[in-house]
Design a protein around this motif. Sequence first.
Motif, PDB file in Angstrom:
ATOM      1  N   ALA A  26      69.099  -7.124  25.353  1.00 38.48           N
ATOM      2  CA  ALA A  26      69.658  -5.857  24.881  1.00 38.48           C
ATOM      3  C   ALA A  26      68.931  -4.705  25.566  1.00 38.48           C
ATOM      4  CB  ALA A  26      69.527  -5.725  23.366  1.00 38.48           C
ATOM      5  N   GLY A  27      69.667  -3.943  26.390  1.00 30.94           N
ATOM      6  CA  GLY A  27      69.039  -2.841  27.111  1.00 30.94           C
ATOM      7  C   GLY A  27      70.000  -1.706  27.378  1.00 30.94           C
ATOM      8  N   ASN A  28      69.482  -0.665  28.004  1.00 29.46           N
ATOM      9  CA  ASN A  28      70.291   0.498  28.363  1.00 29.46           C
ATOM     10  C   ASN A  28      71.059   0.211  29.646  1.00 29.46           C
ATOM     11  OD1 ASN A  28      69.384   1.907  26.178  1.00 29.46           O
ATOM     12  ND2 ASN A  28      68.162   3.394  27.318  1.00 29.46           N
ATOM     13  N   GLN A  29      72.184  -0.456  29.490  1.00 30.91           N
ATOM     14  CA  GLN A  29      73.003  -0.826  30.637  1.00 30.91           C
ATOM     15  C   GLN A  29      74.468  -0.502  30.384  1.00 30.91           C
ATOM     16  OE1 GLN A  29      70.131  -2.751  30.451  1.00 30.91           O
ATOM     17  NE2 GLN A  29      69.608  -2.068  32.509  1.00 30.91           N
TER      18      GLN A  29
ATOM     19  N   LEU B  77      78.743  -1.251  30.580  1.00 33.91           N
ATOM     20  CA  LEU B  77      79.648  -2.331  30.202  1.00 33.91           C
ATOM     21  C   LEU B  77      79.704  -3.390  31.301  1.00 33.91           C
ATOM     22  CD1 LEU B  77      82.597  -0.195  28.776  1.00 33.91           C
ATOM     23  CD2 LEU B  77      81.014  -1.594  27.434  1.00 33.91           C
ATOM     24  N   ARG B  78      79.775  -2.915  32.534  1.00 30.19           N
ATOM     25  CA  ARG B  78      79.865  -3.823  33.672  1.00 30.19           C
ATOM     26  C   ARG B  78      78.632  -4.715  33.779  1.00 30.19           C
ATOM     27  NH1 ARG B  78      82.486  -7.214  36.853  1.00 30.19           N
ATOM     28  NH2 ARG B  78      81.919  -7.099  39.055  1.00 30.19           N
TER      29      ARG B  78
ATOM     30  N   SER C  78      73.725  -0.839  25.848  1.00 35.26           N
ATOM     31  CA  SER C  78      73.859   0.447  25.171  1.00 35.26           C
ATOM     32  C   SER C  78      75.280   0.985  25.263  1.00 35.26           C
ATOM     33  CB  SER C  78      72.867   1.461  25.764  1.00 35.26           C
ATOM     34  OG  SER C  78      73.050   1.574  27.163  1.00 35.26           O
ATOM     35  N   SER C  79      75.949   0.733  26.379  1.00 37.63           N
ATOM     36  CA  SER C  79      77.325   1.210  26.541  1.00 37.63           C
ATOM     37  C   SER C  79      78.262   0.513  25.562  1.00 37.63           C
ATOM     38  CB  SER C  79      77.801   0.994  27.978  1.00 37.63           C
ATOM     39  OG  SER C  79      77.078   1.814  28.873  1.00 37.63           O
ATOM     40  N   GLU C  80      78.004  -0.751  25.303  1.00 40.77           N
ATOM     41  CA  GLU C  80      78.818  -1.490  24.335  1.00 40.77           C
ATOM     42  C   GLU C  80      78.583  -0.989  22.917  1.00 40.77           C
ATOM     43  OE1 GLU C  80      78.718  -5.669  26.918  1.00 40.77           O
ATOM     44  OE2 GLU C  80      77.411  -5.387  25.193  1.00 40.77           O
ATOM     45  N   TRP C  81      77.338  -0.655  22.624  1.00 42.75           N
ATOM     46  CA  TRP C  81      76.981  -0.203  21.281  1.00 42.75           C
ATOM     47  C   TRP C  81      77.262   1.280  21.054  1.00 42.75           C
ATOM     48  CZ3 TRP C  81      71.542  -2.898  20.652  1.00 42.75           C
ATOM     49  CH2 TRP C  81      71.740  -4.240  20.282  1.00 42.75           C
TER      50      TRP C  81
ATOM     51  N   ARG D 131      70.006  -2.220  15.598  1.00 44.91           N
ATOM     52  CA  ARG D 131      70.966  -3.212  16.080  1.00 44.91           C
ATOM     53  C   ARG D 131      70.268  -4.369  16.781  1.00 44.91           C
ATOM     54  NH1 ARG D 131      76.659  -0.398  17.727  1.00 44.91           N
ATOM     55  NH2 ARG D 131      76.613   1.292  16.199  1.00 44.91           N
ATOM     56  N   VAL D 132      69.157  -4.069  17.446  1.00 37.27           N
ATOM     57  CA  VAL D 132      68.369  -5.138  18.072  1.00 37.27           C
ATOM     58  C   VAL D 132      67.930  -6.142  17.010  1.00 37.27           C
ATOM     59  CG1 VAL D 132      66.091  -5.645  19.062  1.00 37.27           C
ATOM     60  CG2 VAL D 132      67.548  -3.914  20.118  1.00 37.27           C
TER      61      VAL D 132
END
Length: 214
Positions: free
Chosen positions: A102-105, A107-108, A126-129, A141-142
């Motif tokens: 789980a990181g700041n990334q 969707l791709r 992060s983009s998903e969340w 969330r983590v």
Amino acid sequence: MESVVFDIGSTLVREDRYWGAWADWLGVPRHTLSALVGAVVAQGRDDGDAIRLVRPGVDIEAERRAREAAGRGEWLDESDLYPDVRSALGALRASGLRVVLAGNQSLRAGELLRGLGLPVDAVATSSEWGVAKPDPEFFRRVAQLGGAAPGDTVYVGDYPAFDIRPAKAAGLRAAHIRRGPWAYLWADTDDAAMADWRIDSLDRLVEIVTEPRM
């Protein structure tokens, strides 16, 4: 410990390709953009400001979409992983732990990571969340995704201010891995000192987790 959650960029994935691709897209030498990334991070700024210095007023998300449309979008494969990643994740999972990324990334990036077939139980970005580190909601969330109590979950990351301090504030345990520019730059800060463990490789984390307890 029942769950281990990993940051992604500079913890599991080398970011050479990521920044190199941006430099090529912007038309500047790769070293120039890398130096600017280091400069803005040292100033406590968002690393995206390096792109904004090269192209003032740029809409980074619009540029991402333009890169995708041109066939030059985000990409990663096995060669982008640090050498210890796959074996360490597998060893941790084999020991009975739940293993999560789980990181700041983007969707791709999430899609690409899932496509690598890593030995993990879940991948989130992060983009998903819709929330990014160091926001406390990200770490709530983590803990939820980790599936264990916060005190039985360890978050592993390289950037003390974005990984270690907020993880500890959320009641998680934390391991600071010393690799990647953020880790080296901020290794001696109070944020880094908050870590339960300070490691130089994921192999060391495996040793810590699997060593017999008295």
